[in-house]
Write an enzyme that holds these catalytic residues in place. Structure first.
Site, short mmCIF file in Angstrom:
data_model
loop_
_atom_site.label_atom_id
_atom_site.label_comp_id
_atom_site.label_asym_id
_atom_site.label_seq_id
_atom_site.Cartn_x
_atom_site.Cartn_y
_atom_site.Cartn_z
N ARG A 197 7.13 24.85 -2.60
CA ARG A 197 7.15 26.12 -3.32
C ARG A 197 8.54 26.74 -3.18
O ARG A 197 9.26 26.46 -2.22
CB ARG A 197 6.09 27.06 -2.78
N TYR A 243 -5.25 17.78 -11.45
CA TYR A 243 -4.22 16.86 -11.93
C TYR A 243 -4.83 15.57 -12.48
O TYR A 243 -4.16 14.81 -13.20
CB TYR A 243 -3.25 16.54 -10.80
N HIS A 301 -2.70 21.27 0.07
CA HIS A 301 -3.82 22.03 -0.46
C HIS A 301 -4.95 22.06 0.58
O HIS A 301 -5.27 21.03 1.18
CB HIS A 301 -4.35 21.40 -1.75
N ARG A 329 6.20 21.59 -9.12
CA ARG A 329 5.17 21.20 -8.16
C ARG A 329 4.06 20.43 -8.86
O ARG A 329 3.56 19.42 -8.35
CB ARG A 329 4.62 22.45 -7.49
N HIS A 357 6.85 26.67 -10.80
CA HIS A 357 5.72 25.91 -10.28
C HIS A 357 5.45 24.64 -11.10
O HIS A 357 4.71 23.76 -10.65
CB HIS A 357 4.47 26.79 -10.26
N LYS A 411 2.56 28.79 2.70
CA LYS A 411 1.57 29.75 2.20
C LYS A 411 0.33 29.79 3.09
O LYS A 411 -0.30 30.83 3.25
CB LYS A 411 1.19 29.37 0.76
#
Length: 401
Positions: free
Chosen positions: A252, A381, A372, A349, A346, A277
């Site tokens: 990120r 995805y 994640h 990513r 983003h 994050k």
């Protein structure tokens, strides 16, 4: 007025390696501010941020002071910000009292502390929610005391739906606003305000999880992006190394800005993400090309500084960390050089996840690379994996081919 503190002010700027020309500009701004304070009958004790804002907003637009004075607003704001730090460091200016920041600012500060200490939310999420709640409270109460017991369902709904200002919000934006308001109402409910029931009345947008397709760049577009960092680009090596971190590792923008020299293990070939994050520490393999780009920047372009960040400022003050906006601006400028209208960082990513999926990696490993918490976050995805989707697609009814 500021005469006894000019030497400290100059030392402050010189220690942060501001250029001589810039120091002269800032001194001119301070002299202009001192002249205005004297004309207004104000003393040193009145030279606070509020006086600085008045000076910029009311005097500069109509300034007829004789030359040489500085009238450029952004120069004056920067000079006065430094002046206030110096004056407070010398004890010449009192620290702002909590009551001076206003009821809404004080409320938002308490809300931010709640989200950090109680909810454990990331800084980016907290900033977003503080901005949304601040807009609501300002529009509802202005400078009046916050009477939260007077809030109604209709007011909350109008704010979320945008019916009050004639705007039309997307489902995603409405969901962000709903989440922010519900979080704030829970915070006030814990403080004893009778607003807990209002949280359930805020409208929920029809925004289904995993309903949209992520935008990704093709391998050719990634190559075009990386090839856009020519010799004429300012701070080219820093910009290129940052973008390699985004396109190779799927970091990120905030994680790139927070990378520290101690996070790099050159012998083991790993990169530690200690300020992510999720507030946990992760260890990622450092690709050869990414490591080469970072090393090239560290050896060939990074200025001498006490800052332990990998990517540092290339203009004064050098010893202060860069912000996430620097990374975002570098990517958007690269988009423009490629002739694209994209703006979201983003996307890079998403592109990493799409590339890993095309290479045959299972979703669990992709989720580990992207860090994640839930496998569902990575499942989206699979919707852009055309090759595998084609293999399981059923023929259209009625077609013979």
């Amino acid at each position: 007025m500021f005469g006894p503190y000019v030497a400290q002010y100059c030392c402050y700027l010189r220690d942060r390696r501001y250029a001589t020309h810039t120091r002269h500009i800032y001194l001119g701004c301070v002299a202009h501010f001192a002249r205005w304070l004297a004309a207004e009958g104000l003393g040193l004790e009145d030279a606070d941020e509020q006086a600085g804002r008045r000076f910029v907003s009311t005097h500069l637009p109509h300034c007829d002071c004789p030359s040489p004075v500085r009238r450029t607003p952004h120069e004056v704001r920067a000079a006065l910000a430094h002046l206030h730090r110096v004056l407070r460091g010398c004890g010449a200016l009192a620290a702002p009292q909590p009551g001076e920041i206003g009821p809404i600012a004080s409320e938002l500060a308490a809300f931010d502390r709640y989200m950090s200490a109680v909810r454990g939310l990331a800084a980016s999420t907290r900033r977003q929610r503080v901005r949304i709640v601040g807009a609501f409270l300002t529009g509802r109460f202005g400078n009046r005391p916050l009477a939260l017991a007077d809030l109604t369902t209709a007011e909350l709904s109008r704010f979320v739906l945008g019916s009050g200002d004639g705007s039309r919000r997307s489902a995603g934006t409405m969901q962000l606003m709903t989440d922010a308001l519900r979080c704030y109402l829970r915070f006030r409910s814990l403080a004893g305000d009778p607003v807990g029931a209002l949280a359930k009345t805020i409208p929920t947008a029809a925004h289904w999880r995993l309903a949209s397709l992520p935008e990704v760049l093709s391998p050719a577009e990634i190559d075009q992006l990386l090839g856009s960092f020519g010799e004429a680009i300012p701070s080219r090596k820093r910009a290129y190394a940052m973008v390699r971190c985004l396109t190779d590792l799927g970091l990120r923008a905030a994680e790139v800005a927070r990378l520290q020299l101690d996070d790099l293990d050159w012998q083991a070939g790993t990169l530690r993400i200690a300020h992510g994050k999720s507030r946990r520490t992760d260890l990622l393999p450092l690709p050869v090309e990414t490591g080469r780009a970072i090393a090239d920047y560290l050896h060939g372009e990074r200025p001498t500084t006490t800052n332990r960040a990998v990517f540092v400022r290339h203009v004064a003050p050098y010893d202060e960390p860069i912000r996430t906006g620097v990374v975002q601006r570098i990517v958007r400028e690269a988009y423009r050089r490629c002739g694209w209208t994209r703006t979201r960082v983003h996307i890079l990513r998403h592109s990493v996840a799409s590339r890993l999926l095309r290479q045959g990696l299972p979703l669990k490993e992709i989720a580990d690379v992207l860090r994640h918490r839930s496998l569902d976050t990575s499942a989206i995805y699979a919707k852009v994996d055309d090759v595998r989707l084609t293999a399981i697609a059923l023929p259209w009814p009625g077609r013979t081919e």
